[in-house]
Write an enzyme that holds these catalytic residues in place. Structure first.
Site, short mmCIF file in Angstrom:
data_model
loop_
_atom_site.label_atom_id
_atom_site.label_comp_id
_atom_site.label_asym_id
_atom_site.label_seq_id
_atom_site.Cartn_x
_atom_site.Cartn_y
_atom_site.Cartn_z
N PHE A 147 60.19 80.48 27.89
CA PHE A 147 61.33 79.67 27.43
C PHE A 147 62.55 80.57 27.35
O PHE A 147 62.51 81.63 26.70
CB PHE A 147 61.07 79.02 26.07
N ASP A 149 63.73 89.24 27.30
CA ASP A 149 64.27 88.23 26.40
C ASP A 149 63.61 88.43 25.04
O ASP A 149 62.46 88.03 24.82
CB ASP A 149 63.98 86.84 26.97
N LYS A 197 69.30 84.55 17.73
CA LYS A 197 68.56 84.12 16.54
C LYS A 197 68.83 84.97 15.30
O LYS A 197 69.87 84.85 14.69
CB LYS A 197 67.06 84.04 16.88
#
Ligand SMILES: Cc1ncc(COP(=O)(O)O)c(C=O)c1O
Length: 392
Positions: free
Chosen positions: A128, A215, A244
């Site tokens: 993702f 990532d 995040k």
């Protein structure tokens, strides 16, 4: 639910009015233990004093100028991140998807600079990377992509944790310029690769002149038990993406580059109006300082071990639980059956969790959680899982 909101989410029937540490309170003053952190965002917990203070002070000073001018806090943050990661330069945006967009553009530009027409990026199944057109095209989930065709081209896909298939692609495909990979699949179900996986990818990238782009939007910022999950292995990536928990709730994303990769972009190649603003950068500096000073990566390791051993003990004999796996406080409990209903059940008991990949209960508690609170989390969750499996 508001009829005036575009229907992209299906929120649970609760809304929170305040938070403190690992707890949230709803509008009726019911307390919840937040074992999700807004999906790995508020890793320092809610209302972390140094972060609250930094926001207040900076709001009273200066919120925005523009990247047309030097931004002191942006320079400080770039220095701090590169120092801690071993990288060289950073670009700042406002989200994870934006950080990955920057990485994808960087890899393509690198390909063109090497004279490769239509360069390709190697990505993984069940990965993702975000919801923008390029990042959803990179994502390995049909559910995320379906209905948004035509997808952005230029991605080739391999199974996660399968070095052999990547070596095979390297032999046959001379258009690949980079690998984009999560050190642990987060949305994909907390899938932890074999140790040495990133080392092997590093070697393949070096041999083929590819960039290794990690990532770490979900795994980074101490959640894995190291400040960055790649630090478990003996490597440094060429590109690292963060978001995040970097802002503990203030939106910020970073695309961090090293060596050749740090020299690819030139003025005019990329930009963002809000990216790297003084408020977000000052907060991110504060977050990083707090994480390092208070050794929250070590706490993530210790509390992760504690929680997982409590869970294994409390769930032993429950045949519906296939596996409990974790890296630090990135925890997945894989169930035999779809367990989406667990989220509402836990909410009723005052516990916030999440289910990903349909069958994996995901726990991402604050890295500030202490030993007693870890016991409390386990005591809330174990009966929920046992009741759920007993009734389903
Ligand atoms: C590994 C990973 N990459 C990228 C993203 C996208 O981040 P954002 O939602 O901030 O765009 C996420 C979000 O869940 C993620 O987990």
């Amino acid at each position: 639910m508001s009829e005036h909101l575009i229907s992209t989410y299906s929120p649970l029937p609760v809304s929170f009015s305040r938070g403190d540490g690992i707890y949230l309170w709803d509008s009726d003053e019911n307390r919840y233990l937040d074992a999700l952190c807004g999906i790995s965002v508020t890793s320092l917990g809610h209302n972390f004093p140094a972060v609250t203070k930094a926001i207040r002070q900076q709001a009273g000073n200066l919120l925005h100028t523009s990247n047309i001018y030097n931004i002191e806090w942006q320079q400080k943050l770039a220095h701090r991140i590169t120092q801690l990661s071993g990288m060289d330069r950073a670009f700042f945006g406002n989200s994870g998807a934006e950080a990955n967009e920057a990485a994808i553009k960087l890899a393509r530009l690198y390909g063109h600079q090497r004279g490769i027409k239509n360069p390709q990026i190697l990505v993984m199944q069940h990965s993702f990377h975000g919801r923008t057109m390029a990042t959803l095209s990179a994502t390995g989930s049909r559910k995320v992509q379906a209905g948004f065709e035509p997808l952005v081209s230029g991605f080739v896909r391999a199974p996660f944790n399968d070095v052999g298939s990547i070596s095979a692609i390297a032999k046959n495909n001379k258009k690949v310029v980079a690998i984009l990979v999560e050190p642990v699949l987060g949305e994909g179900g907390i899938i932890i690769p074999d140790s040495g996986y990133l080392n092997s990818l590093r070697q393949i990238c070096d041999k083929n002149n590819w960039f290794l782009m990690l990532d770490e939007i979900q795994t980074g910022m101490a959640r894995s038990g190291k400040l960055f999950a790649f630090q478990y292995e003996d490597i440094i990536p060429d590109v690292l993406t963060l978001a995040k928990a970097l802002g503990n709730g203030i939106p910020i994303g970073a695309c961090v580059a090293r060596g050749k990769a740090a020299e690819v972009f030139h003025p005019g190649n990329h930009g963002s109006t809000f990216g790297g603003n003084p408020l977000a950068c000052r907060v991110a500096c504060t977050v990083l300082d707090a994480m390092v000073k208070n050794k929250y990566a070590d706490n993530a390791l210790q509390r992760g071990e504690q929680l997982v051993s409590l869970l294994k003990e409390g769930l032993a004999g429950n045949d519906s639980v296939l596996e409990v796996r974790h890296l630090g406080l990135l925890i997945g409990i894989e169930m035999k059956q779809n367990c989406q209903a667990m989220v509402a059940l836990a909410l009723e008991k005052g516990l916030l969790i999440n289910v990903t990949a349909e069958r994996v209960i995901r726990l991402l508690p604050p890295l500030t959680i202490d030993s007693l609170q870890t016991n409390e989390l386990a005591e809330l969750l174990i009966p929920c899982i046992n009741t759920f499996t007993h009734n389903s």
